[in-house]
Design an enzyme around this catalytic site. Structure first.
Site, PDB file in Angstrom:
ATOM      1  CD  GLU A 105      -5.814   1.218  -2.564  1.00 19.00           C
ATOM      2  OE1 GLU A 105      -6.898   1.180  -2.171  1.00 19.00           O
ATOM      3  OE2 GLU A 105      -4.980   1.046  -1.832  1.00 19.00           O
ATOM      4  CG  HIS A 131      -1.883   1.110   1.099  1.00 15.81           C
ATOM      5  ND1 HIS A 131      -1.667   2.553   1.472  1.00 15.81           N
ATOM      6  CD2 HIS A 131      -3.272   0.909   0.909  1.00 15.81           C
ATOM      7  CE1 HIS A 131      -2.785   3.052   1.428  1.00 15.81           C
ATOM      8  NE2 HIS A 131      -3.817   2.223   0.881  1.00 15.81           N
TER       9      HIS A 131
END
Length: 268
Positions: free
Chosen positions: A174, A102
């Site tokens: 993302e 992430h």
């Protein structure tokens, strides 16, 4: 729908990471609210709680339709790694997934493409399904190098995996500029273009047949209002939702909104 739509790659993945929210008591309450939830056909929901809540959530949701994942892990099986969690520890808790790479881990905790690759290979070796996050920064977006960045992250993350192992990986696009409280949701044309590029990158790695089996999720300011629109796009196999899905009612509402789209497309 044709041309690599989400309907060609079932199930549709819908998940959320609780990040640094929901300690054991709150997580148990949320898990119990999800325990008896019957996911609509062709939807695969998942939740990713913090480590302190992982075993409890896994235990409660063990026989449910939901998969449970961890937010990070180390690549080694054991050792003198203070504060780290091993793949076998995650498996022992009962988790099926592990989120890796992430942008918050990359920006604030020194995660690199190289460590992402080590973690991905370790996860697969231990029977965990890696959810690999890739993303471009606002600077990379503005300078027009997003596609190169995303291809690099994806290729390095998957390096060394066999043709049999690759379909067990999920990839979530993302964009860094689209996540968080100040993020802006990417428009559908942007997402469609990026996901087409990622699919081509996967085809270059593993060939068209295997690449088609690797789910590509979109995450970045996903809400109840826009989630269903993303999953109608070619090469978008689900959504990875942030704060809009932290509450159980919001999570269920997003799943239900997507299921309506899935049912409509299947009927058509």
């Amino acid at each position: 729908m044709k041309g690599g739509s989400v309907m060609d790659h079932k199930p549709v993945w819908v998940g959320t990471s609780w990040k640094m929210n929901k300690g054991p008591a709150e997580a148990i309450t949320a898990a119990r609210s999800l325990e008896l939830y019957n996911a609509p056909p062709d939807i695969q929901p998942f939740v990713i709680p913090p480590f302190t809540s992982l075993k409890d959530v896994c235990t409660i949701l063990h026989n449910s339709d939901l998969l449970v994942g961890a937010q990070n892990m180390h690549w080694d099986d054991s050792g003198a790694w203070t504060g780290e969690i091993s793949p076998s520890m995650i498996r022992e808790c009962g988790a099926a997934l592990v989120e890796i790479g992430h942008s918050e881990r990359r920006e604030h905790f020194g995660e690199t493409d190289w460590t992402v690759n080590r973690k991905v290979r370790a996860a697969v070796r231990h029977g965990l399904r890696p959810l690999v996050c890739v993303g471009d920064t606002s600077d990379e977006y503005e300078f027009g190098v997003s596609l190169e960045t995303l291809a690099r992250q994806t290729k390095i993350a998957l390096h060394g995996l066999s043709a049999e192992e690759l379909p067990h990986v999920l990839i979530a696009y993302e964009p860094v500029w689209a996540i968080g409280t100040k993020g802006r949701a990417a428009d559908k044309d942007c997402v469609a273009g990026v996901h087409a590029h990622l699919r081509r990158a996967l085809e270059g790695i593993a060939g068209e047949e295997i690449a088609a089996c690797i789910p590509l999720l979109y995450g970045g300011s996903v809400t109840l209002d826009n989630a269903y629109g993303y999953v109608t796009l070619p090469n978008v196999d689900g959504v990875f939702v942030g704060r809009a899905a932290w509450e159980v009612t919001g999570f269920k509402a997003i799943i239900d909104s997507i299921s309506i789209v899935v049912e409509r497309e299947v009927a058509a």
